[in-house]
Design a protein around this motif. Sequence first.
Motif, mmCIF file in Angstrom:
data_model
loop_
_atom_site.group_PDB
_atom_site.id
_atom_site.type_symbol
_atom_site.label_atom_id
_atom_site.label_comp_id
_atom_site.label_asym_id
_atom_site.label_seq_id
_atom_site.Cartn_x
_atom_site.Cartn_y
_atom_site.Cartn_z
ATOM 1 N N UNK A 42 -6.628 1.287 -8.105
ATOM 2 C CA UNK A 42 -6.766 2.682 -8.520
ATOM 3 C C UNK A 42 -6.763 3.612 -7.320
ATOM 4 N N UNK A 43 -7.483 3.238 -6.284
ATOM 5 C CA UNK A 43 -7.538 4.050 -5.067
ATOM 6 C C UNK A 43 -6.143 4.219 -4.463
ATOM 7 N N UNK A 44 -5.420 3.100 -4.366
ATOM 8 C CA UNK A 44 -4.062 3.145 -3.810
ATOM 9 C C UNK A 44 -3.133 3.986 -4.694
ATOM 10 N N UNK A 45 -3.261 3.844 -6.008
ATOM 11 C CA UNK A 45 -2.400 4.581 -6.927
ATOM 12 C C UNK A 45 -2.677 6.075 -6.878
ATOM 13 N N UNK A 46 -3.944 6.438 -6.822
ATOM 14 C CA UNK A 46 -4.283 7.854 -6.747
ATOM 15 C C UNK A 46 -3.800 8.460 -5.440
ATOM 16 N N UNK A 47 -3.920 7.711 -4.356
ATOM 17 C CA UNK A 47 -3.417 8.173 -3.066
ATOM 18 C C UNK A 47 -1.912 8.390 -3.128
ATOM 19 N N UNK A 48 -1.215 7.535 -3.874
ATOM 20 C CA UNK A 48 0.237 7.637 -4.006
ATOM 21 C C UNK A 48 0.649 8.676 -5.049
ATOM 22 N N UNK A 49 -0.320 9.250 -5.761
ATOM 23 C CA UNK A 49 -0.020 10.269 -6.756
ATOM 24 C C UNK A 49 0.545 9.738 -8.058
ATOM 25 N N UNK A 50 0.210 8.496 -8.388
ATOM 26 C CA UNK A 50 0.729 7.882 -9.611
ATOM 27 C C UNK A 50 -0.198 8.100 -10.796
ATOM 28 N N UNK A 51 0.384 8.109 -11.979
ATOM 29 C CA UNK A 51 -0.394 8.132 -13.213
ATOM 30 C C UNK A 51 -0.800 6.708 -13.554
ATOM 31 N N UNK A 52 -2.006 6.561 -14.061
ATOM 32 C CA UNK A 52 -2.538 5.233 -14.364
ATOM 33 C C UNK A 52 -2.929 5.157 -15.830
ATOM 34 N N UNK A 53 -2.562 4.066 -16.471
ATOM 35 C CA UNK A 53 -3.021 3.761 -17.816
ATOM 36 C C UNK A 53 -4.188 2.796 -17.667
ATOM 37 N N UNK A 54 -5.386 3.280 -17.982
ATOM 38 C CA UNK A 54 -6.597 2.478 -17.789
ATOM 39 C C UNK A 54 -6.922 1.617 -19.003
ATOM 40 N N UNK A 55 -5.977 1.370 -19.870
ATOM 41 C CA UNK A 55 -6.219 0.607 -21.089
ATOM 42 C C UNK A 55 -6.536 -0.836 -20.734
ATOM 43 N N UNK A 56 -7.799 -1.113 -20.547
ATOM 44 C CA UNK A 56 -8.257 -2.447 -20.164
ATOM 45 C C UNK A 56 -8.785 -3.161 -21.408
#
Length: 89
Positions: free
Chosen positions: A57-71
């Motif tokens: 998540x940290x890496x994705x947010x730094x890269x400006x990506x959208x994340x689907x947190x459907x766990x």
Amino acid sequence: MNAAISAPPDVRAAIGNFLNERKAGDQPFALPHSMNAIRRIFPDLGISDADLADVITSEALTAGLNIDFDMPALKGSLDRWDNEGGAIR
């Protein structure tokens, strides 16, 4: 997120590569899929799923990506927590 969580450089590189491939699409990437991919590449990775999710998540947010947190593992967890006396009322 816990800033103290770290992953080995090769794991962070693999996460970065995975995320770079995801940048090509506009759709958010699914966190469970990325966790599974990293676990397949590094089967002996000595960090918990929660910590791995934090690193990704940290890496994705730094890269400006959208994340689907459907766990799937977290579905119903709030109900279980409440049924086990979670919140003090």
